[in-house]
Scaffold this motif. Structure first.
Motif, PDB file in Angstrom:
ATOM      1  N   LEU A 102      31.297  38.041  50.557  1.00 25.73           N
ATOM      2  CA  LEU A 102      32.326  38.287  49.542  1.00 25.73           C
ATOM      3  C   LEU A 102      33.716  37.910  50.059  1.00 25.73           C
ATOM      4  CD1 LEU A 102      32.673  39.380  46.672  1.00 25.73           C
ATOM      5  CD2 LEU A 102      32.970  41.657  47.658  1.00 25.73           C
ATOM      6  N   PHE A 103      34.033  38.317  51.293  1.00 22.20           N
ATOM      7  CA  PHE A 103      35.343  37.999  51.859  1.00 22.20           C
ATOM      8  C   PHE A 103      35.468  36.509  52.199  1.00 22.20           C
ATOM      9  CE2 PHE A 103      35.463  42.631  52.991  1.00 22.20           C
ATOM     10  CZ  PHE A 103      36.569  42.939  52.222  1.00 22.20           C
ATOM     11  N   TYR A 104      34.349  35.895  52.541  1.00 28.86           N
ATOM     12  CA  TYR A 104      34.385  34.452  52.815  1.00 28.86           C
ATOM     13  C   TYR A 104      34.795  33.682  51.559  1.00 28.86           C
ATOM     14  CZ  TYR A 104      32.745  29.691  53.601  1.00 28.86           C
ATOM     15  OH  TYR A 104      32.671  28.331  53.689  1.00 28.86           O
ATOM     16  N   TYR A 105      34.185  34.042  50.425  1.00 30.63           N
ATOM     17  CA  TYR A 105      34.513  33.360  49.174  1.00 30.63           C
ATOM     18  C   TYR A 105      35.935  33.679  48.710  1.00 30.63           C
ATOM     19  CZ  TYR A 105      29.894  31.424  48.222  1.00 30.63           C
ATOM     20  OH  TYR A 105      28.748  30.678  48.277  1.00 30.63           O
ATOM     21  N   SER A 106      36.447  34.856  49.085  1.00 37.48           N
ATOM     22  CA  SER A 106      37.812  35.207  48.671  1.00 37.48           C
ATOM     23  C   SER A 106      38.861  34.513  49.531  1.00 37.48           C
ATOM     24  CB  SER A 106      38.013  36.726  48.762  1.00 37.48           C
ATOM     25  OG  SER A 106      38.161  37.140  50.108  1.00 37.48           O
ATOM     26  N   GLY A 107      38.423  33.956  50.653  1.00 30.24           N
ATOM     27  CA  GLY A 107      39.348  33.289  51.559  1.00 30.24           C
ATOM     28  C   GLY A 107      39.948  34.207  52.603  1.00 30.24           C
ATOM     29  N   ASN A 108      39.456  35.462  52.660  1.00 32.34           N
ATOM     30  CA  ASN A 108      39.945  36.418  53.664  1.00 32.34           C
ATOM     31  C   ASN A 108      39.085  36.279  54.917  1.00 32.34           C
ATOM     32  OD1 ASN A 108      40.757  38.673  55.183  1.00 32.34           O
ATOM     33  ND2 ASN A 108      41.182  39.872  53.344  1.00 32.34           N
ATOM     34  N   ILE A 109      39.422  35.334  55.748  1.00 33.57           N
ATOM     35  CA  ILE A 109      38.603  35.017  56.924  1.00 33.57           C
ATOM     36  C   ILE A 109      38.586  36.160  57.948  1.00 33.57           C
ATOM     37  CG2 ILE A 109      38.244  33.383  58.817  1.00 33.57           C
ATOM     38  CD1 ILE A 109      37.637  32.360  55.944  1.00 33.57           C
ATOM     39  N   PRO A 110      39.721  36.837  58.223  1.00 34.63           N
ATOM     40  CA  PRO A 110      39.666  37.948  59.193  1.00 34.63           C
ATOM     41  C   PRO A 110      38.662  39.034  58.815  1.00 34.63           C
ATOM     42  CG  PRO A 110      41.943  37.307  58.822  1.00 34.63           C
ATOM     43  CD  PRO A 110      41.123  36.559  57.818  1.00 34.63           C
ATOM     44  N   LEU A 111      38.653  39.463  57.548  1.00 39.28           N
ATOM     45  CA  LEU A 111      37.707  40.507  57.137  1.00 39.28           C
ATOM     46  C   LEU A 111      36.289  39.954  57.036  1.00 39.28           C
ATOM     47  CD1 LEU A 111      39.633  42.665  54.519  1.00 39.28           C
ATOM     48  CD2 LEU A 111      39.024  43.225  56.878  1.00 39.28           C
ATOM     49  N   SER A 112      36.166  38.677  56.709  1.00 37.55           N
ATOM     50  CA  SER A 112      34.844  38.054  56.707  1.00 37.55           C
ATOM     51  C   SER A 112      34.280  38.043  58.129  1.00 37.55           C
ATOM     52  CB  SER A 112      34.926  36.631  56.166  1.00 37.55           C
ATOM     53  OG  SER A 112      33.655  36.017  56.159  1.00 37.55           O
ATOM     54  N   LEU A 113      35.131  37.694  59.099  1.00 38.75           N
ATOM     55  CA  LEU A 113      34.698  37.701  60.503  1.00 38.75           C
ATOM     56  C   LEU A 113      34.338  39.109  60.964  1.00 38.75           C
ATOM     57  CD1 LEU A 113      37.183  35.193  62.187  1.00 38.75           C
ATOM     58  CD2 LEU A 113      34.707  34.938  61.949  1.00 38.75           C
ATOM     59  N   LEU A 114      35.158  40.096  60.570  1.00 31.40           N
ATOM     60  CA  LEU A 114      34.857  41.481  60.928  1.00 31.40           C
ATOM     61  C   LEU A 114      33.490  41.884  60.382  1.00 31.40           C
ATOM     62  CD1 LEU A 114      35.612  44.290  62.036  1.00 31.40           C
ATOM     63  CD2 LEU A 114      36.786  44.728  59.856  1.00 31.40           C
ATOM     64  N   SER A 115      33.209  41.508  59.136  1.00 28.20           N
ATOM     65  CA  SER A 115      31.928  41.849  58.513  1.00 28.20           C
ATOM     66  C   SER A 115      30.771  41.180  59.237  1.00 28.20           C
ATOM     67  CB  SER A 115      31.935  41.428  57.042  1.00 28.20           C
ATOM     68  OG  SER A 115      32.983  42.030  56.339  1.00 28.20           O
ATOM     69  N   PHE A 116      30.919  39.898  59.537  1.00 33.12           N
ATOM     70  CA  PHE A 116      29.818  39.176  60.185  1.00 33.12           C
ATOM     71  C   PHE A 116      29.646  39.593  61.649  1.00 33.12           C
ATOM     72  CE2 PHE A 116      30.402  35.883  56.737  1.00 33.12           C
ATOM     73  CZ  PHE A 116      29.165  36.131  56.151  1.00 33.12           C
ATOM     74  N   VAL A 117      30.757  39.945  62.312  1.00 31.88           N
ATOM     75  CA  VAL A 117      30.633  40.492  63.673  1.00 31.88           C
ATOM     76  C   VAL A 117      29.860  41.803  63.641  1.00 31.88           C
ATOM     77  CG1 VAL A 117      31.933  41.549  65.568  1.00 31.88           C
ATOM     78  CG2 VAL A 117      32.657  39.353  64.649  1.00 31.88           C
ATOM     79  N   LEU A 118      30.161  42.647  62.642  1.00 30.38           N
ATOM     80  CA  LEU A 118      29.419  43.903  62.499  1.00 30.38           C
ATOM     81  C   LEU A 118      27.947  43.633  62.202  1.00 30.38           C
ATOM     82  CD1 LEU A 118      29.335  46.976  62.309  1.00 30.38           C
ATOM     83  CD2 LEU A 118      30.034  46.789  59.916  1.00 30.38           C
ATOM     84  N   SER A 119      27.672  42.633  61.363  1.00 32.81           N
ATOM     85  CA  SER A 119      26.272  42.314  61.053  1.00 32.81           C
ATOM     86  C   SER A 119      25.538  41.815  62.294  1.00 32.81           C
ATOM     87  CB  SER A 119      26.194  41.268  59.933  1.00 32.81           C
ATOM     88  OG  SER A 119      26.690  40.012  60.363  1.00 32.81           O
ATOM     89  N   GLY A 120      26.218  41.000  63.106  1.00 36.75           N
ATOM     90  CA  GLY A 120      25.597  40.543  64.354  1.00 36.75           C
ATOM     91  C   GLY A 120      25.345  41.686  65.318  1.00 36.75           C
ATOM     92  N   THR A 121      26.317  42.599  65.384  1.00 34.76           N
ATOM     93  CA  THR A 121      26.154  43.786  66.228  1.00 34.76           C
ATOM     94  C   THR A 121      24.969  44.616  65.768  1.00 34.76           C
ATOM     95  OG1 THR A 121      28.543  43.849  66.582  1.00 34.76           O
ATOM     96  CG2 THR A 121      27.311  45.848  67.112  1.00 34.76           C
ATOM     97  N   MET A 122      24.851  44.794  64.444  1.00 35.27           N
ATOM     98  CA  MET A 122      23.742  45.590  63.894  1.00 35.27           C
ATOM     99  C   MET A 122      22.393  44.908  64.111  1.00 35.27           C
ATOM    100  SD  MET A 122      24.809  48.475  62.757  1.00 35.27           S
ATOM    101  CE  MET A 122      25.734  48.392  64.294  1.00 35.27           C
ATOM    102  N   LEU A 123      22.382  43.575  64.034  1.00 28.60           N
ATOM    103  CA  LEU A 123      21.136  42.845  64.269  1.00 28.60           C
ATOM    104  C   LEU A 123      20.646  43.066  65.697  1.00 28.60           C
ATOM    105  CD1 LEU A 123      19.029  40.871  63.159  1.00 28.60           C
ATOM    106  CD2 LEU A 123      20.493  38.996  63.950  1.00 28.60           C
ATOM    107  N   GLY A 124      21.574  42.965  66.657  1.00 31.82           N
ATOM    108  CA  GLY A 124      21.198  43.224  68.047  1.00 31.82           C
ATOM    109  C   GLY A 124      20.808  44.666  68.274  1.00 31.82           C
ATOM    110  N   PHE A 125      21.513  45.586  67.596  1.00 29.79           N
ATOM    111  CA  PHE A 125      21.210  47.010  67.749  1.00 29.79           C
ATOM    112  C   PHE A 125      19.838  47.343  67.181  1.00 29.79           C
ATOM    113  CE2 PHE A 125      21.253  51.199  65.657  1.00 29.79           C
ATOM    114  CZ  PHE A 125      21.363  52.014  66.775  1.00 29.79           C
ATOM    115  N   VAL A 126      19.533  46.811  65.988  1.00 30.27           N
ATOM    116  CA  VAL A 126      18.253  47.118  65.341  1.00 30.27           C
ATOM    117  C   VAL A 126      17.082  46.677  66.207  1.00 30.27           C
ATOM    118  CG1 VAL A 126      16.765  46.480  63.393  1.00 30.27           C
ATOM    119  CG2 VAL A 126      19.130  47.156  62.986  1.00 30.27           C
ATOM    120  N   PHE A 127      17.256  45.588  66.938  1.00 25.24           N
ATOM    121  CA  PHE A 127      16.188  45.091  67.810  1.00 25.24           C
ATOM    122  C   PHE A 127      15.748  46.161  68.807  1.00 25.24           C
ATOM    123  CE2 PHE A 127      14.702  42.927  71.665  1.00 25.24           C
ATOM    124  CZ  PHE A 127      13.704  42.117  71.139  1.00 25.24           C
ATOM    125  N   PHE A 128      16.710  46.943  69.296  1.00 23.81           N
ATOM    126  CA  PHE A 128      16.398  47.994  70.270  1.00 23.81           C
ATOM    127  C   PHE A 128      16.254  49.372  69.627  1.00 23.81           C
ATOM    128  CE2 PHE A 128      18.604  44.704  72.715  1.00 23.81           C
ATOM    129  CZ  PHE A 128      17.710  44.514  73.759  1.00 23.81           C
TER     130      PHE A 128
END
Length: 280
Positions: A102-128
């Motif tokens: 949603l933030f990527y399409y709105s052009g808000n790259i900082p919040l888009s990055l924050l969201s995707f960084v959180l998703s990457g963190t959660m992906l690694g966390f879920v693995f363990f």
């Protein structure tokens, strides 16, 4: 302001994980964080976007009260779903991906990055953290993640979507944000209502969560968590279907249909699973 809030909630969570914290003290910490973000940082809900027929911008005190309430609900909702291995991580993974898009399409790259960084963190966390879990989120993690979702949800509602494609501009962002966080919000509303009806404090811990119901019928941590992950995905896709394909643009009607559908869907999933287990 976000970093100071995260640090405060992190240490409150660490204390609760190690020696325990009284619910009242945790609530006070949540209110302090909400005050920092809403009043000091100015991160608040400015409009109802037509929900309940409210079209005009909220006045300052209405905005403050609604925003603080939203922070308390979202932070506690993420904290409360951390009851099965992998569940909170999967729900957070899905929600952060949707917010990132949603933030990527709105052009808000900082919040888009924050969201995707959180998703990457959660992906690694879920693995363990997936059953059988080797690491756990605890209150320190769930409270910090909940505060990030507060920031993402309110920014998604307030965001300027003028640079976004037309189909994104046409979406009611307030209802969409609620749909993205549908499972934790519905589960929190359900358990709080049950506790109040029983004459108990809504902050008293129990085993009445939806995911506990799946566990009680013998569905197991892994299957329950994956089922709720799929449920969350269906709920958001259904909301997009209502807005983009059925062209329903009445915010109150959208919210009503979404709430009814979300409650109905989780009940159907539960009874289907229960009937399959009983047959076996």
């Amino acid at each position: 302001f976000l970093m100071s809030s995260l640090i405060l909630l992190f240490f409150v969570g660490v204390k609760d994980d190690i020696i325990g914290t009284a619910p009242v003290k945790k609530l006070i910490a949540h209110i302090i964080v909400a005050f920092i973000l809403v009043v000091m940082a100015g991160l608040r809900i400015e409009s109802m976007h037509g929900i309940f027929g409210i079209l005009n911008p909220l006045n300052l005190w209405q905005s403050y009260l609604l925003s603080i309430f939203a922070y308390l609900v979202i932070i506690n909702s993420i904290n409360l779903i951390d009851g099965l291995d992998g569940l909170a991580g999967l729900v957070s993974l899905l929600a952060s991906i949707f917010f990132g898009i949603l933030f990527y399409y709105s052009g808000n790259i900082p919040l888009s990055l924050l969201s995707f960084v959180l998703s990457g963190t959660m992906l690694g966390f879920v693995f363990f953290n997936f059953y059988p879990a080797r690491v756990f989120m605890g209150d320190a993690g769930s409270l910090a993640i909940g505060s990030i979702f507060c920031v993402l949800a309110i920014n998604a509602i307030n965001e300027n979507y003028l640079l976004a494609p037309n189909w994104v501009q046409s979406l009611n962002k307030a209802v969409l944000a609620l749909s993205i966080l549908a499972y934790p919000l519905i589960d929190t509303l359900r358990v709080f209502s049950l506790r109040i009806l029983k004459g108990k404090s809504p902050f008293t811990a129990d085993k009445n969560h939806i995911h506990h119901s799946f566990e009680k019928i013998g569905f197991g941590h892994a299957k329950s968590s994956l089922s709720i992950f799929i449920y969350g995905l269906i709920v958001v896709l259904f909301q997009l279907f209502l807005q983009l394909f059925l062209n329903i643009n009445n915010p109150t009607l959208l919210l009503f249909i979404q709430v009814v559908f979300s409650c109905f869907l989780i009940a159907v999933i539960y009874f289907i699973v229960k009937s399959i287990i009983n047959k076996n």
